[in-house]
Design an enzyme around this catalytic site. Structure first.
Site, PDB file in Angstrom:
ATOM      1  N   TYR A   1       0.811  -1.221   0.000  1.00 38.56           N
ATOM      2  CA  TYR A   1       0.000   0.000   0.000  1.00 38.56           C
ATOM      3  C   TYR A   1       0.845   1.273   0.000  1.00 38.56           C
ATOM      4  CZ  TYR A   1      -0.212  -0.211   5.283  1.00 38.56           C
ATOM      5  OH  TYR A   1       0.036  -0.268   6.634  1.00 38.56           O
ATOM      6  N   GLU A   2       0.171   2.389  -0.281  1.00 39.13           N
ATOM      7  CA  GLU A   2       0.816   3.701  -0.487  1.00 39.13           C
ATOM      8  C   GLU A   2       1.836   3.655  -1.621  1.00 39.13           C
ATOM      9  OE1 GLU A   2      -0.551   6.140   0.730  1.00 39.13           O
ATOM     10  OE2 GLU A   2      -1.768   5.021   2.144  1.00 39.13           O
ATOM     11  N   GLY A   3       1.530   2.904  -2.659  1.00 39.79           N
ATOM     12  CA  GLY A   3       2.442   2.752  -3.786  1.00 39.79           C
ATOM     13  C   GLY A   3       3.350   1.565  -3.543  1.00 39.79           C
TER      14      GLY A   3
END
Length: 571
Positions: free
Chosen positions: A429-431
């Site tokens: 997550y978050e890239g």
């Protein structure tokens, strides 16, 4: 095993490894005196040890669940969140105008990491709120700020980030959620979002969602996306939660880990929202939140690694098995060479990742305090490294912690496996970490490698200083920095696809060299003799050499990768 906050490590890093004294010397952060820093770290550490750490297993064994449309959180989470909010730990860096402490992000980074080590599932809630606070401070109207920021800063309300849709994962530009003007300055938001961390809870008065959506007539792709603030309850004329908005939690995901953190599928059916920033400029506003969260997620990985390490060390210091191979040894498995190797590797990796994250936070703070482009460029360059290496460290150290436990690590009752299950998503997550690496070799090398070269100049200057005290370690670090510089210069000249093919190993090569740099700084900081010097020697002699393999992979290009035909992947 009780968690112990590594307050001494943070203090040492800020005093001897990263230039936090420059942050405290600025007018903006003049209140960050040594006494203030010590008090913040000490109080936050106690809260993590006494309140949050006991909730770690409760969240795993008694997950959040959806009951008649209401999210019910794990036992003790409401009390844990109350301690976080009342202690002001949600808003260390928020603007004092709205009730925040206005302290440097470097301190927030340390506190967030401690909370992550104590109870990662619960820490994810204030991390999301912190990102939303920063996004609103930078992009919201004064009217929205006046209503929402005091509530978010106090912790009375919490915040989320809504990007992903079933058909639009990392390709955010493919989203279908729409926003229709209501004619009164508000918008009707309709669509579905998935993977929404802490999409709802039963302990804050309101949950405020930042939602990406597309206005009528907007162009396709990311340039046509706008950002909206959509609360669970619409504030009344007094700024208090009023009528329920037209949104709901459809379901909660059944996850590998982080069971105490409700990850929601959110449905918006003409829900009332307010535009944040300019129309069609939502990605820029959202990236303010995402960049904050990327460093925070790197810290989550480091925190999970710290928790796993402490858990494994306690087991190794107690477990007796076989004859000790060391004369006069403890008689525990800590005497065995491979167990010792694993624990030393875990500790060395944590220090390297923690120092990289703190260096990134210092650069962000200096950029905010001085407005100097060099600091801003350094922060941008370090962010993908801090996120990716911090989370990879969490995964690797947590997995190694299971191995230290041997067969007992595979038994859930010991709690060792939970760290591994919980931290795994942080690389996604978050890239994803692959996207972080592509950012590093793409956007972050658009300056021709100037920001990276400035970092390497600093690494080499420090190595030169260390030559008199620790010549062998200094020489190894200097040579590694030169090899990295040559690789970066070669990569800058390559086509984008060749860069992307080697992006992840290039990022890991950077992490290895920076880790060695910070370990060497730590050894110098204690005078070249002591526990930090011994750990630095372990890292530089045994782990730094991995950089050569990473760089060889980074420069191999895409041709050999795509020479593997699609059918070659078949079983």
């Amino acid at each position: 095993m009780p968690y112990r906050a590594p307050v001494e490590d943070y203090r040492f890093i800020m005093e001897h490894v990263v230039p936090f004294d420059e942050v405290a010397a600025t007018e903006k952060f003049a209140e960050a005196t040594p006494d203030m820093v010590s008090a913040i770290l000490g109080e936050a550490g106690r809260m993590c040890e006494e309140v949050l750490a006991p909730l770690q297993r409760a969240g795993d064994l008694h997950p959040a669940h959806l009951e008649n449309g209401v999210v019910r959180t794990s036992p003790g989470y409401a009390e844990g969140y109350k301690a976080i909010a009342e202690g002001g730990w949600v808003s260390i860096g928020a603007d004092p105008e709205h009730g925040g402490m206005g302290l440097p992000l470097t301190l927030t980074t340390a506190v967030n990491e401690m909370m992550s080590a104590a109870c990662l599932s619960l820490q994810l809630n204030p991390l999301m709120t912190q990102g939303q606070i920063e996004a609103l401070e930078n992009h919201a109207s004064d009217e929205v700020k006046a209503v929402y920021l005091p509530k978010l800063v106090s912790g009375a309300w919490s915040g989320t980030m809504n990007l992903t849709e079933p058909q639009a994962g990392s390709d955010v530009g493919a989203l279908k959620t729409k926003a229709e003007p209501n004619g009164d300055g508000t918008y009707a938001i309709t669509g579905q979002k998935i993977y929404i961390s802490w999409g709802d809870n039963d302990f804050t008065e309101n949950v405020c969602h930042l939602v990406l959506a597309r206005l009528p007539g907007a162009v396709e792709g990311t340039k046509g996306i706008s950002l909206f603030l959509v609360p669970k309850y619409i504030p009344d004329e007094n700024g208090e939660p009023g009528r329920a908005n037209d949104l709901k939690v459809v379901s909660l995901e059944h996850k590998m880990g982080l069971h105490g953190s409700p990850t929601a599928v959110m449905q918006y059916d003409g829900a009332t929202g307010w535009l944040i920033g300019e129309a069609h400029d939502g990605m820029r506003a959202m990236f303010t939140m995402m960049n904050n969260a990327r460093l925070g997620v790197g810290g989550q990985g480091i925190g999970a690694a710290e928790g796993a390490y402490q858990h494994a060390l306690a087991y190794a210091q107690d477990r007796r098995q076989g004859r000790s191979p060391v004369a006069g040894g403890s008689g525990t498995i800590l005497d065995h060479a491979d167990v010792r190797r694993m624990l030393a590797t875990m500790r060395a990796e944590i220090f390297a990742a923690r120092s990289i994250a703190m260096a990134c936070a210092v650069a962000i703070d200096m950029g905010h305090a001085t407005g100097e482009a060099d600091w801003t460029a350094r922060a941008a360059f370090l962010t993908p490294i801090a996120k990716a290496f911090g989370t990879e460290t969490g995964i690797r150290v947590a997995e190694m912690g299971v191995q230290v436990h041997g067969g007992m690590g595979y038994i859930e009752e010991t709690g060792a496996a939970q760290y591994s299950r919980d931290v795994r998503v942080t690389a996604i997550y978050e890239g994803t970490n692959g996207i972080q690496a592509m950012d590093l070799v793409g956007r972050k090398l658009m300056d021709g490698g100037e920001a990276g070269a400035a970092l390497l100049d600093e690494v080499e200057r420090n190595a030169e200083i260390a030559r008199d005290t620790l010549p062998d370690l200094a020489g190894a670090v200097w040579q590694a920095a030169e090899a990295l510089r040559e690789a970066m210069e070669a990569l800058v000249a390559k086509a984008p696809q060749d860069r992307f093919a080697g992006a992840v190993p290039f990022l890991m090569g950077w992490a290895r060299v920076l880790g060695a740099h910070f370990h060497l700084a730590a050894a110098l900081g204690e005078g070249g003799e002591g526990k930090r010097t011994r750990l630095a020697r372990f890292y530089i002699e045994r782990m730094l050499p991995e950089h050569a393999a990473h760089l060889a992979h980074a420069l191999a290009g895409a041709e050999g990768l795509y020479a593997i035909a699609d059918e070659d992947f078949a079983a």
